[in-house]
Design a protein around this motif. Sequence first.
Motif, PDB file in Angstrom:
ATOM      1  N   ILE A 308     -27.253 -14.760  92.216  1.00  0.00           N
ATOM      2  CA  ILE A 308     -27.349 -15.916  91.337  1.00  0.00           C
ATOM      3  C   ILE A 308     -28.753 -15.947  90.851  1.00  0.00           C
ATOM      4  O   ILE A 308     -29.452 -16.135  89.931  1.00  0.00           O
ATOM      5  CB  ILE A 308     -26.685 -16.977  91.781  1.00  0.00           C
ATOM      6  CG1 ILE A 308     -25.231 -16.937  91.563  1.00  0.00           C
ATOM      7  CG2 ILE A 308     -27.295 -18.163  90.993  1.00  0.00           C
ATOM      8  CD1 ILE A 308     -24.646 -18.341  92.269  1.00  0.00           C
ATOM      9  N   ALA A 309     -29.742 -15.883  92.048  1.00  0.00           N
ATOM     10  CA  ALA A 309     -30.964 -15.830  92.016  1.00  0.00           C
ATOM     11  C   ALA A 309     -31.901 -14.861  91.123  1.00  0.00           C
ATOM     12  O   ALA A 309     -32.689 -15.160  90.146  1.00  0.00           O
ATOM     13  CB  ALA A 309     -31.886 -16.192  93.338  1.00  0.00           C
ATOM     14  N   ARG A 310     -31.286 -13.641  91.370  1.00  0.00           N
ATOM     15  CA  ARG A 310     -31.916 -12.658  90.479  1.00  0.00           C
ATOM     16  C   ARG A 310     -31.504 -12.866  88.912  1.00  0.00           C
ATOM     17  O   ARG A 310     -32.431 -12.495  88.232  1.00  0.00           O
ATOM     18  CB  ARG A 310     -31.297 -11.336  90.828  1.00  0.00           C
ATOM     19  CG  ARG A 310     -31.683 -10.739  92.555  1.00  0.00           C
ATOM     20  CD  ARG A 310     -31.042  -9.560  93.054  1.00  0.00           C
ATOM     21  NE  ARG A 310     -31.328  -8.159  92.033  1.00  0.00           N
ATOM     22  CZ  ARG A 310     -30.730  -7.342  92.426  1.00  0.00           C
ATOM     23  NH1 ARG A 310     -29.657  -7.283  93.455  1.00  0.00           N
ATOM     24  NH2 ARG A 310     -30.995  -6.327  91.761  1.00  0.00           N
ATOM     25  N   ALA A 311     -30.201 -13.226  88.758  1.00  0.00           N
ATOM     26  CA  ALA A 311     -29.908 -13.334  87.161  1.00  0.00           C
ATOM     27  C   ALA A 311     -30.861 -14.464  86.568  1.00  0.00           C
ATOM     28  O   ALA A 311     -31.077 -14.362  85.633  1.00  0.00           O
ATOM     29  CB  ALA A 311     -28.461 -13.603  87.113  1.00  0.00           C
ATOM     30  N   LEU A 312     -30.836 -15.602  87.181  1.00  0.00           N
ATOM     31  CA  LEU A 312     -31.684 -16.721  86.612  1.00  0.00           C
ATOM     32  C   LEU A 312     -33.294 -16.096  86.515  1.00  0.00           C
ATOM     33  O   LEU A 312     -33.790 -16.682  85.368  1.00  0.00           O
ATOM     34  CB  LEU A 312     -31.619 -17.772  87.787  1.00  0.00           C
ATOM     35  CG  LEU A 312     -30.291 -18.662  88.137  1.00  0.00           C
ATOM     36  CD1 LEU A 312     -30.676 -19.555  88.826  1.00  0.00           C
ATOM     37  CD2 LEU A 312     -29.807 -19.248  86.663  1.00  0.00           C
ATOM     38  N   PHE A 335     -22.367 -15.282  84.155  1.00  0.00           N
ATOM     39  CA  PHE A 335     -22.055 -13.615  83.987  1.00  0.00           C
ATOM     40  C   PHE A 335     -22.037 -13.538  82.377  1.00  0.00           C
ATOM     41  O   PHE A 335     -22.564 -12.465  81.948  1.00  0.00           O
ATOM     42  CB  PHE A 335     -20.650 -13.246  84.685  1.00  0.00           C
ATOM     43  CG  PHE A 335     -20.149 -11.896  84.181  1.00  0.00           C
ATOM     44  CD1 PHE A 335     -20.895 -10.887  84.633  1.00  0.00           C
ATOM     45  CD2 PHE A 335     -19.207 -11.500  83.318  1.00  0.00           C
ATOM     46  CE1 PHE A 335     -20.467  -9.628  84.427  1.00  0.00           C
ATOM     47  CE2 PHE A 335     -18.617 -10.434  83.163  1.00  0.00           C
ATOM     48  CZ  PHE A 335     -19.102  -9.199  83.762  1.00  0.00           C
ATOM     49  N   ILE A 336     -21.357 -14.301  81.574  1.00  0.00           N
ATOM     50  CA  ILE A 336     -21.337 -14.422  80.233  1.00  0.00           C
ATOM     51  C   ILE A 336     -22.993 -14.497  79.669  1.00  0.00           C
ATOM     52  O   ILE A 336     -23.356 -13.561  78.690  1.00  0.00           O
ATOM     53  CB  ILE A 336     -20.500 -15.249  79.635  1.00  0.00           C
ATOM     54  CG1 ILE A 336     -19.074 -15.108  80.069  1.00  0.00           C
ATOM     55  CG2 ILE A 336     -20.672 -15.395  78.098  1.00  0.00           C
ATOM     56  CD1 ILE A 336     -18.119 -16.078  79.445  1.00  0.00           C
ATOM     57  N   GLU A 337     -23.493 -15.335  80.117  1.00  0.00           N
ATOM     58  CA  GLU A 337     -25.037 -15.554  79.690  1.00  0.00           C
ATOM     59  C   GLU A 337     -26.019 -14.418  79.692  1.00  0.00           C
ATOM     60  O   GLU A 337     -26.675 -13.692  78.986  1.00  0.00           O
ATOM     61  CB  GLU A 337     -25.650 -16.840  80.296  1.00  0.00           C
ATOM     62  CG  GLU A 337     -26.899 -17.060  79.960  1.00  0.00           C
ATOM     63  CD  GLU A 337     -27.548 -18.278  80.450  1.00  0.00           C
ATOM     64  OE1 GLU A 337     -28.718 -18.848  80.207  1.00  0.00           O
ATOM     65  OE2 GLU A 337     -26.850 -19.105  81.330  1.00  0.00           O
ATOM     66  N   TYR A 338     -25.834 -13.890  81.040  1.00  0.00           N
ATOM     67  CA  TYR A 338     -26.368 -12.624  81.387  1.00  0.00           C
ATOM     68  C   TYR A 338     -26.104 -11.274  80.881  1.00  0.00           C
ATOM     69  O   TYR A 338     -26.993 -10.685  80.164  1.00  0.00           O
ATOM     70  CB  TYR A 338     -26.607 -12.253  82.942  1.00  0.00           C
ATOM     71  CG  TYR A 338     -27.395 -11.086  83.349  1.00  0.00           C
ATOM     72  CD1 TYR A 338     -28.644 -11.452  83.332  1.00  0.00           C
ATOM     73  CD2 TYR A 338     -27.055  -9.900  83.402  1.00  0.00           C
ATOM     74  CE1 TYR A 338     -29.822 -10.525  83.750  1.00  0.00           C
ATOM     75  CE2 TYR A 338     -27.935  -8.823  83.695  1.00  0.00           C
ATOM     76  CZ  TYR A 338     -29.295  -9.083  83.855  1.00  0.00           C
ATOM     77  OH  TYR A 338     -30.260  -8.165  84.039  1.00  0.00           O
TER      78      TYR A 338
END
Length: 722
Positions: A308-312, A335-338
Amino acid sequence: MAQPHTIEVLLRPAVELYTVATCAGAALLCMVAPWSLALNPLLGFGSALAFLAFGAIRLREAWVILRYRRNLRRLPRYVMTSRQVPVSQQRLFVGRGFLWDQRHTHRLVQTYRPEFRRYVEPAPAYRLARRLEERLEFAPFPLSRLARLIAWDHPLNPVRPLPPLGGLPRLHGIEPHEIDVTLPLAERVGHSLVMGTTRVGKTRLAELFITQDIRRKNAAGEHEVVIVFDPKGDADLLKRMYVEAKRAGRDGEFYVFHLGWPDLSARYNAVGRFGRISEVATRIAGQLSGEGNSAAFREFAWRFVNIIARALVELGQRPDYLLIQRHVVNIDALFIEYAAHFFARTEPKAWDIIVQLEGRLNDRTIPRHMVGREKRVVAIEQYLSQTRFYDPVLDGLRSAVRYDRTYFDKIVASLLPLLEKLTTGKIAQLLAPDYADLDDARPIFDWMQIVRKRAIVYVGLDALSDAEVAAAVGNSMFADLVSVAGHIYKFGIDDGLPGASPGLKVPINVHADEFNELMGDEFIPLVNKGGGAGLQVTAYTQTLSDIEARIGSRAKAGQVIGNFNNLIMLRVRETATAELLTRQLPKVEVYTTTLVSGATDSSDIHGPTDFTSNTQDRVSTSSVPLIEPAHVVGLPKGQAFALLHGGQLWKVRMPLPAPDPDEVMPEDLRQLAGYMRQHYTESGDWWTGHSPPDLQDAPLPDDLLEGIHLADTETAGGEMRQ
């Protein structure tokens, strides 16, 4: 004689006073009637001077004996205002005392001998006065005045009561010559550990150290960084810090972070700054249990938070507890946003295919392990499985959404309670600040900013209300501080700034009161490797068992203790804690005297001798420890044994505080300190769990909230940032 001999005996009558009286009488006679001694007036005057000189020498020797006997019962009062605390650029003032050696052990052993009891124990008149004071407390008017007179604490009262310090005054009274005890500032990088039971002076000693740290300047005129962790919330400590900051002209650099009063607190993002992205997961998952079967769940929680932190970060968002909790509960949205962010950069036409796949999905075509997921998530997963796109962040999110929803909820069940504690109520505003909210005047700080500004931070963790949240936030702050220390060690504090001095470091004074309540695995590298970055940790706790119980391992507790080079031990109640000091000390030889007498009959009945007798004083030596654990247990309040300067044993007593007339605080902090005194109890009573109802989220009175400006607040004494 009072001078040293083979065996020093200071517990005896002051026989020198007889000589003083004789010399005084002879001098008077020589002055008044020299003719009685066959002297003329001139020789009489000279003889009187000689008698007075010899009497003065003997009086000085008698004073040594009298002062020694007095100190064994009552020490001279030692009072100091905060303004009088000496602040040095080279040394840290600890108190007044002396270097303990074999002489003091010998004198202490002597005080326990029965023939010297009358010099050590209170006099009969004193004991009688105390009994009368107890009996006359509730007596009628004339007698009640007598009780007050007996209890009058003044030198003119011959039976004045002892100060309420308890313990054995003899431990410090055996050395009449005190000096200022100081610690070289170069030794503070080795960290200091202060141990003592409840209400024996730990907080007073902390105030003494913090006062010097706040007011100290280096040769260039720059102040030092001061960070204070106070789990229980001591109002007097908060007041002392503000008063000293204002006195040093640093009230504009003073921050107050308090979980119990979020409306008055500065804000801090415990996971918003990091050197490596994996630190975010370490700070959060580090609060979870790693014992037994929980270790596997902790490792999965770490991996999931790291995803989660890497995606943010890739999405340009700063991680905080609220965002992480939101995506732990619902990973589909992230998941959709990334995926949208990724496809916008790599394959803009991918969404057309994904929409078509989404339209074809129904209950029969959705894989069993994806049941319960949004159709768009399933469509993105099907699209990615048919293409060869590779992105480490996207692959991590895919692995998370491919878990069965029910199974996924079970394996993150241990993570959700922790995040709920950190994001419930007004605390969420402190730990997950909204950087874009310009209407919120509460400042936001991070440790690198604090270090660069040479600021002062008071961290009140409100452990009485919620010890688990306090420990979680404290551990996160320690982990963040370790990360900042690693960056400073490698690059200095001005890395990335124009005109930066490479490798510049400044002293960072960290005071952790009741640090066993905050300690976790994050604290070990803080004391183990933080010295290279300028971190100077002073930790305060009660017993060695507190550390072991918190960490859960005797080996790790020993690892923590082994990183403190300086040990200051006040009165403790646990023998094992006292032995932490006494086992590091050598044994010494003390002298003892034995009286031997005997008589022998003569075998010759006709001889002139009927019997012979002899009396001997035999001097022998015995090996005893330098101090015993019982001596540490018997320390009066405000006194301590200290291992400083590489293992030297010092006996120290701290000055009693005297009020300063200029100790004023702004109205908001003054009332906050008042509420802290009213609602908080001592840390020794945390285990009872008696906390005021709804203390944490209870609204503050309107008169307290009126006129409060948290950023650049103008007060009567200047500016202050809380």
